[in-house]
Write a protein that holds these residues in place. Structure first.
Motif, PDB file in Angstrom:
ATOM      1  N   ILE A  17       9.969   3.533  22.281  1.00 52.90           N
ATOM      2  CA  ILE A  17      10.089   2.440  21.315  1.00 52.90           C
ATOM      3  C   ILE A  17       8.702   1.978  20.892  1.00 52.90           C
ATOM      4  N   GLY A  18       7.795   1.846  21.851  1.00 49.97           N
ATOM      5  CA  GLY A  18       6.440   1.432  21.525  1.00 49.97           C
ATOM      6  C   GLY A  18       5.766   2.413  20.592  1.00 49.97           C
ATOM      7  N   PHE A  19       5.993   3.722  20.823  1.00 47.54           N
ATOM      8  CA  PHE A  19       5.398   4.735  19.950  1.00 47.54           C
ATOM      9  C   PHE A  19       5.986   4.643  18.549  1.00 47.54           C
ATOM     10  N   ALA A  20       7.306   4.481  18.453  1.00 46.06           N
ATOM     11  CA  ALA A  20       7.952   4.390  17.138  1.00 46.06           C
ATOM     12  C   ALA A  20       7.451   3.167  16.388  1.00 46.06           C
ATOM     13  N   GLY A  21       7.288   2.045  17.088  1.00 45.28           N
ATOM     14  CA  GLY A  21       6.803   0.838  16.439  1.00 45.28           C
ATOM     15  C   GLY A  21       5.361   0.984  15.987  1.00 45.28           C
ATOM     16  N   ALA A  22       4.553   1.722  16.770  1.00 46.42           N
ATOM     17  CA  ALA A  22       3.153   1.914  16.421  1.00 46.42           C
ATOM     18  C   ALA A  22       2.991   2.829  15.218  1.00 46.42           C
ATOM     19  N   GLN A  23       4.017   3.614  14.913  1.00 51.74           N
ATOM     20  CA  GLN A  23       3.947   4.537  13.783  1.00 51.74           C
ATOM     21  C   GLN A  23       3.729   3.791  12.470  1.00 51.74           C
ATOM     22  N   ASN A  24       4.160   2.555  12.384  1.00 57.05           N
ATOM     23  CA  ASN A  24       4.080   1.831  11.120  1.00 57.05           C
ATOM     24  C   ASN A  24       3.232   0.569  11.256  1.00 57.05           C
ATOM     25  N   THR A  25       2.042   0.717  11.784  1.00 58.88           N
ATOM     26  CA  THR A  25       1.141  -0.426  11.887  1.00 58.88           C
ATOM     27  C   THR A  25      -0.189  -0.093  11.225  1.00 58.88           C
ATOM     28  N   LEU A  26      -0.891  -1.120  10.786  1.00 57.54           N
ATOM     29  CA  LEU A  26      -2.172  -0.916  10.113  1.00 57.54           C
ATOM     30  C   LEU A  26      -3.219  -0.294  11.016  1.00 57.54           C
ATOM     31  N   ASP A  27      -3.148  -0.582  12.315  1.00 58.06           N
ATOM     32  CA  ASP A  27      -4.166  -0.078  13.224  1.00 58.06           C
ATOM     33  C   ASP A  27      -3.826   1.301  13.781  1.00 58.06           C
ATOM     34  N   ASN A  28      -2.852   1.998  13.185  1.00 56.29           N
ATOM     35  CA  ASN A  28      -2.482   3.326  13.644  1.00 56.29           C
ATOM     36  C   ASN A  28      -3.139   4.382  12.753  1.00 56.29           C
ATOM     37  N   PRO A  29      -4.241   4.973  13.205  1.00 53.29           N
ATOM     38  CA  PRO A  29      -4.923   5.980  12.381  1.00 53.29           C
ATOM     39  C   PRO A  29      -4.116   7.268  12.252  1.00 53.29           C
ATOM     40  N   ASP A  30      -3.076   7.434  13.075  1.00 53.99           N
ATOM     41  CA  ASP A  30      -2.275   8.649  13.055  1.00 53.99           C
ATOM     42  C   ASP A  30      -1.022   8.527  12.192  1.00 53.99           C
ATOM     43  N   TRP A  31      -0.887   7.423  11.440  1.00 48.74           N
ATOM     44  CA  TRP A  31       0.298   7.262  10.590  1.00 48.74           C
ATOM     45  C   TRP A  31       0.366   8.415   9.606  1.00 48.74           C
ATOM     46  N   THR A  32       1.543   8.960   9.476  1.00 52.46           N
ATOM     47  CA  THR A  32       1.765   9.996   8.477  1.00 52.46           C
ATOM     48  C   THR A  32       3.050   9.683   7.735  1.00 52.46           C
ATOM     49  N   GLU A  33       3.045  10.006   6.477  1.00 54.10           N
ATOM     50  CA  GLU A  33       4.235   9.813   5.659  1.00 54.10           C
ATOM     51  C   GLU A  33       5.218  10.941   5.946  1.00 54.10           C
ATOM     52  N   GLU A  34       6.491  10.570   6.053  1.00 59.31           N
ATOM     53  CA  GLU A  34       7.533  11.587   6.196  1.00 59.31           C
ATOM     54  C   GLU A  34       7.581  12.414   4.923  1.00 59.31           C
ATOM     55  N   LYS A  35       8.057  13.637   5.034  1.00 57.75           N
ATOM     56  CA  LYS A  35       8.269  14.465   3.845  1.00 57.75           C
ATOM     57  C   LYS A  35       9.369  13.794   3.028  1.00 57.75           C
ATOM     58  N   GLU A  36       9.042  13.439   1.797  1.00 57.83           N
ATOM     59  CA  GLU A  36      10.032  12.743   0.981  1.00 57.83           C
ATOM     60  C   GLU A  36      11.131  13.714   0.560  1.00 57.83           C
ATOM     61  N   PRO A  37      12.357  13.226   0.524  1.00 58.82           N
ATOM     62  CA  PRO A  37      13.456  14.068   0.039  1.00 58.82           C
ATOM     63  C   PRO A  37      13.248  14.360  -1.449  1.00 58.82           C
ATOM     64  N   PRO A  38      13.901  15.409  -1.954  1.00 55.82           N
ATOM     65  CA  PRO A  38      13.799  15.675  -3.389  1.00 55.82           C
ATOM     66  C   PRO A  38      14.320  14.484  -4.191  1.00 55.82           C
ATOM     67  N   ALA A  39      13.865  14.387  -5.420  1.00 56.45           N
ATOM     68  CA  ALA A  39      14.305  13.293  -6.285  1.00 56.45           C
ATOM     69  C   ALA A  39      15.826  13.303  -6.389  1.00 56.45           C
ATOM     70  N   PRO A  40      16.458  12.161  -6.113  1.00 57.25           N
ATOM     71  CA  PRO A  40      17.924  12.119  -6.113  1.00 57.25           C
ATOM     72  C   PRO A  40      18.503  11.967  -7.517  1.00 57.25           C
ATOM     73  N   ALA A  41      19.777  12.334  -7.654  1.00 57.80           N
ATOM     74  CA  ALA A  41      20.490  12.043  -8.893  1.00 57.80           C
ATOM     75  C   ALA A  41      20.563  10.526  -9.016  1.00 57.80           C
ATOM     76  N   PHE A  42      20.593  10.030 -10.243  1.00 54.33           N
ATOM     77  CA  PHE A  42      20.627   8.582 -10.428  1.00 54.33           C
ATOM     78  C   PHE A  42      21.572   8.221 -11.559  1.00 54.33           C
ATOM     79  N   SER A  43      21.961   6.960 -11.566  1.00 56.33           N
ATOM     80  CA  SER A  43      22.841   6.426 -12.600  1.00 56.33           C
ATOM     81  C   SER A  43      22.066   5.420 -13.440  1.00 56.33           C
ATOM     82  N   THR A  44      22.272   5.464 -14.750  1.00 57.47           N
ATOM     83  CA  THR A  44      21.653   4.462 -15.615  1.00 57.47           C
ATOM     84  C   THR A  44      22.575   3.256 -15.799  1.00 57.47           C
ATOM     85  N   SER A  45      23.839   3.397 -15.414  1.00 58.48           N
ATOM     86  CA  SER A  45      24.799   2.315 -15.645  1.00 58.48           C
ATOM     87  C   SER A  45      25.032   1.427 -14.424  1.00 58.48           C
TER      88      SER A  45
END
Length: 173
Positions: A17-45
């Protein structure tokens, strides 16, 4: 023996839990962005409108079915912009609430076909962007004190507004 096993399990679980919480902190030099999913289908309505400043002439909304909150603390979504003649464009973006940054992954024109950004980069959400919609979305719904909300919290804020009597704060849900 049982107490030793329990203590060991607690330490291992607590460490995860401590490691997971540290993943998203400003002082974590090892933060990495997850691979984003492909652009999803969307609705204009089915978009939920953003309260844009008066100087913005297009209507901007977020397609609620596209909102995803990653384990990396990035809120990904599709923003749909519709002009006075009814033509719509869309942007698939991510906001990192912790650092106040936005990244555009793909754009779609009126055809609805995605064009992937070849080298997306993080930009300051307060910077001189072509449109302030990312900043408005972050303030109106996606981020609370530099923390990404859950999908349910974001939808609640978009539907009711944080100042509405119908808005339920995260602690009330």
């Amino acid at each position: 023996m049982i107490n030793l096993r329990s203590a060991l399990a607690f330490l291992i679980f607590g460490g995860c839990i401590g490691f997971a919480g540290a993943q998203n902190t400003l002082d974590n030099p090892d933060w990495t962005e997850e691979k984003e999913p492909p652009a999803p289908a969307f609705s204009t309505s089915k978009v939920l409108p953003l309260d844009m400043p008066n100087f913005v002439t297009v209507k901007v909304g977020i397609d609620p079915s596209t909102i995803m909150v990653g384990g990396d603390g990035v809120v990904r979504y599709v923003a749909v912009m519709t002009n006075a003649s009814g033509t719509s464009n869309a942007m698939y973006e991510g906001i990192r609430c912790l650092t106040g940054e936005v990244k555009t992954y793909a754009r779609a024109g009126s055809s609805g076909n995605w064009s992937v950004v070849s080298t997306p980069v993080w930009r300051d959400v307060m910077g001189n962007l072509p449109s302030p919609h990312a900043r408005v979305f972050a303030r109106q719904a996606a981020c609370e004190s530099r923390v990404a909300g859950s999908k349910a919290e974001i939808l609640n804020a978009l539907k009711f507004g944080k100042n509405s009597p119908n808005y339920r704060a995260p602690s009330e849900q």
